[in-house]
Design an enzyme around this catalytic site. Structure first.
Site, PDB file in Angstrom:
ATOM      1  CB  CYS A   8     -19.367   4.278   8.875  1.00 41.40           C
ATOM      2  SG  CYS A   8     -17.194   4.321   7.842  1.00 41.40           S
TER       3      CYS A   8
ATOM      4  CE  LYS B 129      -3.946  -0.450   2.845  1.00 41.53           C
ATOM      5  NZ  LYS B 129      -4.810  -0.134   3.388  1.00 41.53           N
TER       6      LYS B 129
ATOM      7  CB  THR C 137     -12.351   0.862  15.201  1.00 40.57           C
ATOM      8  OG1 THR C 137     -13.114   1.932  14.575  1.00 40.57           O
ATOM      9  CG2 THR C 137     -11.184   1.339  15.965  1.00 40.57           C
TER      10      THR C 137
ATOM     11  CB  ALA D 275     -37.180   5.134   1.971  1.00 42.04           C
TER      12      ALA D 275
END
Ligand code: UGA
Length: 490
Positions: free
Chosen positions: A309, A74, A125, A301
């Site tokens: 996330c 990376k 996380t 909707a």
């Protein structure tokens, strides 16, 4: 501490952010940047979506920046001027700033430690495999690797989305691992960038949050954001700054994501009501949104929210509330999650209903049905397929026996890795050719503007499920399609 924080939350003159400057420093004092540089040097730990975007954008604002990661391929890619994910505008900005010498990348923690006045923690996380809680091992890893090499004063700033209480734990880790006598401070400054819009969100944030314990940390964070504030001033904009304690800063982020997820699930719950009642959720949302207290954003909707996330953050938030003994306060987030999951299943049910297929004990039976799925990413202008509603529907359709052909403008490589046994088409045309049913599950521009007359000539059956309510029903019906949106009348 609180007396100090309150002063900054509500500075006396807040019309322009530059007025906040005075609040951080004793008049006349200058900030001593530990490296001796004129502006703090910024190190970003973790060059995934968050860290790479921040590193590039802060170099663009004129800072000297170093991106650190343990992932050597990376780092090599970034050094070569290639962003390892799709984000509009970022590639060009990366190349420009690498060429200008303001932006470098490294796998050497010693180099990062020696370079940075401020170390931003930008690692992921994710949800733990065995529970709803967040996995903080990458945060721990960064701090434990970095702290022993910090031989001069520095500020470690958390940006990752974390459970409330993490900043204090990071302080303890620093105390345990930093050289004796070192003056390392910790702060928390959550980010709010949205994939596909990230460059704008970093350069022109709608607010910045400084969770700090000392005046020095506040001044350093102010100096690190001066480029953002200066840009705002030249554009005659204001960037609100909220200076607060650690816990509040950490909570701002998870509370914001919980609110957004709730708003989406609220309108999707309304879609569930609209369907049997014969109402149209798009018109309902529009009418609701005119009330400024409600607002029309995040009221679309469809097949619901996904990504790296919102889904994991609402779960981690519930897990943390339980640990704090206040689980009941967030019990509604469980319902928000359930509504969201139901939207994915609804597409499969609707498919069976529209095609007149039977419902067996294991659910709808779609064996032998050819379905074209347009969209694989969790939203347009991104190649991210993490917890993507589109791919979740692909899996469910396949499990019901359908033959699914998927096309996405940017997400093919990631989708293939995630769902290897689906068939992947090279274009909209290839996916739709011979299909009994078309499902639009990510609202890419290319799908929204596709010509229903042309596609009608390719499909075996002219039935379309608009999982994002992004097509024009009038046009599609006029072209002979049986059109069904989400929460809209048949
Ligand atoms: C989200 C937040 O919006 C950011 O503010 C936050 O910084 C980020 O998470 C993060 O925690 O890092 P992002 O995951 O990029 O950003 O995506 P969103 O734009 O929030 O969309 C999330 C999902 O909700 C997508 O699947 C989208 O299609 C869906 N959505 C969004 C709806 O179904 N309806 C809407 O009205 C809006």
């Amino acid at each position: 501490m609180w007396g100090y924080s309150q002063r900054f939350v509500d500075p006396p003159k807040r019309t322009k952010v530059s007025s906040v400057t005075i609040q951080y420093m004793t008049p006349g004092a200058t900030l001593a940047v530990p490296s001796g540089a004129a502006r703090p040097r910024l190190a970003f730990h973790g060059t995934g979506y968050l860290g790479a975007t921040y590193a590039v954008c802060f170099a663009e604002l004129g800072y000297e920046v170093l991106g650190y990661d343990v992932d050597a391929p990376k780092i090599a890619k970034l050094t070569g001027g290639n962003v390892p994910f799709h984000e509009p505008g970022l590639d060009e900005m990366l190349r420009k700033n690498v060429a200008a010498g303001r932006l470098r990348f490294t796998t050497s923690i010693e180099e990062a430690a020696a370079f940075g006045d401020i170390h931003f923690v930008c690692v992921g996380t994710p949800q733990r495999p065995d529970s709803m809680a967040a996995d903080l091992s990458h945060v721990e890893d960064v701090v434990v690797r970095l702290a022993p090499h910090l031989h001069r004063k520095a500020l470690i700033v958390g940006k990752s989305t974390v459970p409330v209480g993490t900043a204090e734990w990071v302080e303890q880790l620093v105390r345990r691992h930093a050289p004796d006598g070192s003056e390392i401070e910790v702060a928390w400054s959550p980010e709010f960038l949205q994939e596909g819009h990230a460059v704008e969100d970093v350069l022109r944030p709608n607010r910045v949050i400084f969770g700090v314990r000392s005046e020095w940390a506040g001044a350093m964070l102010y100096a690190a954001h001066k480029g953002v504030f200066d840009l705002a001033t030249t554009e005659d904009r204001e960037v609100p700054v909220v200076v607060t304690n650690f816990a509040t800063a950490e909570l701002v982020k998870v509370a914001a994501n919980a609110f957004l997820a709730t708003k989406i699930s609220f309108i999707n719950a309304m879609a569930e009501i609209c369907e049997p009642a014969g109402a149209d959720v798009t018109q309902l949302a529009r009418a609701l949104g005119y009330d400024a207290r409600i607002g029309n954003r995040f009221l679309r909707a469809g097949v619901g929210f996904g990504g790296g996330c919102l889904p994991k953050d609402i779960r981690a938030f519930q897990a943390r509330a339980q640990e704090l003994g206040v689980g009941e306060a967030l019990r509604f987030l469980h319902e928000v999650d359930l509504i969201n999951q139901r939207r994915r299943q609804w597409v499969v049910q609707l498919a069976a209903e529209l095609l007149g297929r039977p419902f067996g004990p294991a659910g709808p039976d779609l064996s032998g049905v050819k379905v074209a799925v347009l969209g694989a990413t969790f939203k347009p202008n991104s190649d991210d397929v993490r917890d993507s509603p589109a791919l979740s529907v692909v899996r469910k359709l396949s499990r019901s026996g359908a033959e699914v052909s998927v096309f996405d403008p940017e997400g093919m490589e990631n989708a293939r890795r995630e769902v290897p046994d689906a068939t992947y088409a090279r274009s909209v045309v290839e996916a739709v050719t011979g299909a009994d049913l078309v499902c639009v599950l990510t609202e890419w521009e290319e799908f929204r503007t596709a010509d229903p007359v042309v596609l009608g000539g390719l499909a075996a059956g002219k039935v379309v499920i608009d999982g994002r309510n992004c097509l024009d029903p009038v046009l599609w019906r006029r072209a002979g399609w049986e059109y069904r949106g989400m929460g809209r009348p048949a």
